[in-house]
Design an enzyme around this catalytic site. Structure first.
Site, PDB file in Angstrom:
ATOM      1  N   GLU A 177       0.798  -1.233   0.000  1.00 47.87           N
ATOM      2  CA  GLU A 177       0.000   0.000   0.000  1.00 47.87           C
ATOM      3  C   GLU A 177       0.830   1.283   0.000  1.00 47.87           C
ATOM      4  OE1 GLU A 177      -3.038  -0.034   3.006  1.00 47.87           O
ATOM      5  OE2 GLU A 177      -3.917  -1.881   2.278  1.00 47.87           O
ATOM      6  N   GLU A 372      -5.225  -8.613   1.282  1.00 50.55           N
ATOM      7  CA  GLU A 372      -5.794  -8.243   2.583  1.00 50.55           C
ATOM      8  C   GLU A 372      -7.276  -8.004   2.406  1.00 50.55           C
ATOM      9  OE1 GLU A 372      -4.090  -4.881   4.636  1.00 50.55           O
ATOM     10  OE2 GLU A 372      -2.052  -5.554   4.231  1.00 50.55           O
TER      11      GLU A 372
HETATM   12  C1  FCB Z   1      -4.184  -1.915   5.656  1.00 44.31           C
HETATM   13  C2  FCB Z   1      -2.768  -2.207   6.119  1.00 44.31           C
HETATM   14  C3  FCB Z   1      -2.693  -3.219   7.221  1.00 44.31           C
HETATM   15  C4  FCB Z   1      -3.808  -3.048   8.224  1.00 44.31           C
HETATM   16  C5  FCB Z   1      -5.146  -2.959   7.537  1.00 44.31           C
HETATM   17  C6  FCB Z   1      -6.331  -2.823   8.476  1.00 44.31           C
HETATM   18  O1  FCB Z   1      -4.236  -0.640   5.097  1.00 44.31           O
HETATM   19  O2  FCB Z   1      -2.000  -2.670   5.039  1.00 44.31           O
HETATM   20  O3  FCB Z   1      -1.419  -3.125   7.802  1.00 44.31           O
HETATM   21  O4  FCB Z   1      -3.559  -1.974   9.038  1.00 44.31           O
HETATM   22  O5  FCB Z   1      -5.155  -1.887   6.658  1.00 44.31           O
END
Ligand code: FCB
Length: 469
Positions: A177, A372
């Site tokens: 990210e 994620e």
């Molecule tokens: C993302 C991050 C991760 C975590 C989630 C909730 O943006 O990559 O580390 O904090 O959000």
């Protein structure tokens, strides 16, 4: 490809069956779980500095101890095996690998060496992220991501890690990210290093992408056996109303969230509208000849992290000087109707489906992974030793179904990682926000698999999920 309902070894028919070699994973990041911030010569990172400064992190929390994964990783791998995970995405802490004076810390690397071996012994594919936000403080002091040299330092670091782990890591994420690193860290200062300068944030975008380019080249030169990728926080940006003003707002935010990364990576150029939208802040002269060719090097996979869609409008009289989107002060963000998680994030699985479809439609994409996806809720362990996190279970169920819809519509999705394996240090929110499949009691470091973790384990064993009601 996804087939019709099939009878599985557990005897229960699965309506939404995932491809045979689909990666069923969970994800974490070094600073959020490891603790042991001074062990084996680890150097300070920007998150050590930032979280130690008063008022930066809720409750004054820091990652000093976190979930103590550094000392408990064997037990944590046992828990992954208990859930039946087939892949695990972790990050390597740059400050464990680079000494404070720029040397290589083999003792720090040894931790990841053991972790990778333990994962393979448990038949879990190791997926390593090289940068999940913990820049060595010494590099920040030299200019951090606003400084071009940081990208070259990242390439050197990637080469060092590749030499040690390149024969066993199954997939690499150079960056996690970069949007957050640049815009939250350098633009509005709610993440480390806490700078507030939107022109600096745009420089940081480019230098992060350049770091990805150098990192990719280093991984390839080292002959790593795993694929090379990076994880973007991809979003689905929707106009609130079908009006020219709201459509323009959506285009602008999509540019600054998605296309500012996707276009250089997959098309070798920054989007013209993004350059125009940010022209008052920078002339982009930090982009040099050859940079874009390096950034656009072939990817073996593209990873996206998804939590919620963005619903935007441009009411004409709005001005938010704190927006993380440079030059988009007039854009207003709205929750999508319906429930939200403990983060206040809207729950809308159609955003995940649409993101995957859009990437496939608009770009010549390599295989995709959801690196994620998950939700925070205020979980508690009840006296019978259970965590009844029905809302998280439902969130995961609906998002997996949406991912399956995308596969059915032709998306080449190869894996899905829940954020997160364990409750952990949720950056500026501290320990208050729990995202884990496994509950952590931070006083005792006791782990308790939540109901969602058990449910996910059953989904993995069945190779799919039922259609949610
Ligand atoms: C993302 C991050 C991760 C975590 C989630 C909730 O943006 O990559 O580390 O904090 O959000």
């Amino acid at each position: 490809m996804a087939g019709p309902a099939a009878q599985t070894s557990t005897g229960t028919p699965v309506e939404l069956r995932f491809p045979k070699n689909f990666w069923w994973g969970a994800a974490t990041a070094a600073y959020q779980i490891e603790g042991a911030v001074r062990a084996a010569g680890r150097a300070p990172s920007i998150w050590d500095t930032f979280s130690a400064a008063p008022g930066r992190v809720a409750g004054g929390d820091t990652g000093e101890h976190a979930t103590d994964h550094y000392h408990r990783h064997r037990h944590d791998v046992d828990l992954m095996a208990e859930l039946g995970l087939t892949a695990y995405r972790f990050s390597v802490a740059w400050p464990r690998v680079r000494t404070g004076t720029g040397g290589v810390n083999q003792a720090g690397l040894a931790f990841y060496d053991r972790l990778v071996d333990d994962l393979l012994a448990a038949d879990i594919q190791p997926v390593a992220t090289l940068y999940h936000w913990d820049l060595p403080q010494e590099l920040e002091d030299a200019g951090g991501w606003t400084h071009r040299d940081t990208a070259a330092r990242f390439g050197e670091y990637a080469a060092v890690v590749a030499a040690r782990l390149g024969d066993r890591v199954r997939m690499w994420n150079t960056l996690n990210e970069p949007w957050c690193s640049a815009f939250l860290g350098y633009g509005i200062g709610v993440h480390a290093p806490g700078r507030r300068d939107q022109a600096a944030a745009l420089r940081a975008v480019h230098h992060l992408l350049l770091a990805h380019g150098h990192g990719t080249a280093a991984l390839r030169a080292a002959g790593v056996t795993g694929g090379v990728s990076l994880a973007l926080n991809g979003g689905t940006v929707r106009p609130r109303r079908d009006t020219p003003a709201d459509r323009a707002a959506a285009r602008r935010i999509d540019g600054l969230l998605n296309r500012i990364f996707l276009d250089p990576l997959l098309r070798g150029a920054y989007p013209a509208d993004v350059l125009a939208d940010t022209a008052a802040l920078t002339d982009w002269s930090f982009v040099r000849d050859g940079d874009l060719a390096l950034i656009a090097a072939r990817l073996d996979a593209l990873c996206v992290n998804y939590y919620q869609p963005d619903l935007v409008s441009d009411p004409g009289d709005h001005h938010d000087p704190g927006t993380p989107y440079p030059g988009a002060e007039g854009v207003r963000f709205h929750p999508t109707p319906g429930p939200v998680t403990a983060m206040g994030w809207s729950i809308d699985p159609t955003g995940l489906r649409d993101l995957l479809l859009r990437l496939t439609r608009d770009y010549d994409v390599p295989p995709l992974y959801v690196a994620e996806n998950g939700a925070a809720y205020p979980d508690e362990v009840t006296p019978d030793g259970r965590v009844r996190d029905v809302e998280r279970l439902d969130y995961l169920h609906r998002h997996l179904a949406a991912a399956h819809d995308a596969i059915t519509a032709g998306v080449d999705l190869r894996g899905y990682f829940v954020w997160s394996l364990l409750d952990n240090f949720e950056w500026a929110y501290g320990y208050d926000k729990r995202f884990g499949l496994i509950h952590v009691d931070y006083r005792t470091q006791r782990r308790t698999v939540k109901d969602s973790g058990r449910w996910y384990g059953r989904a993995i064993a069945r190779g799919g999920v039922d259609r949610p009601r």
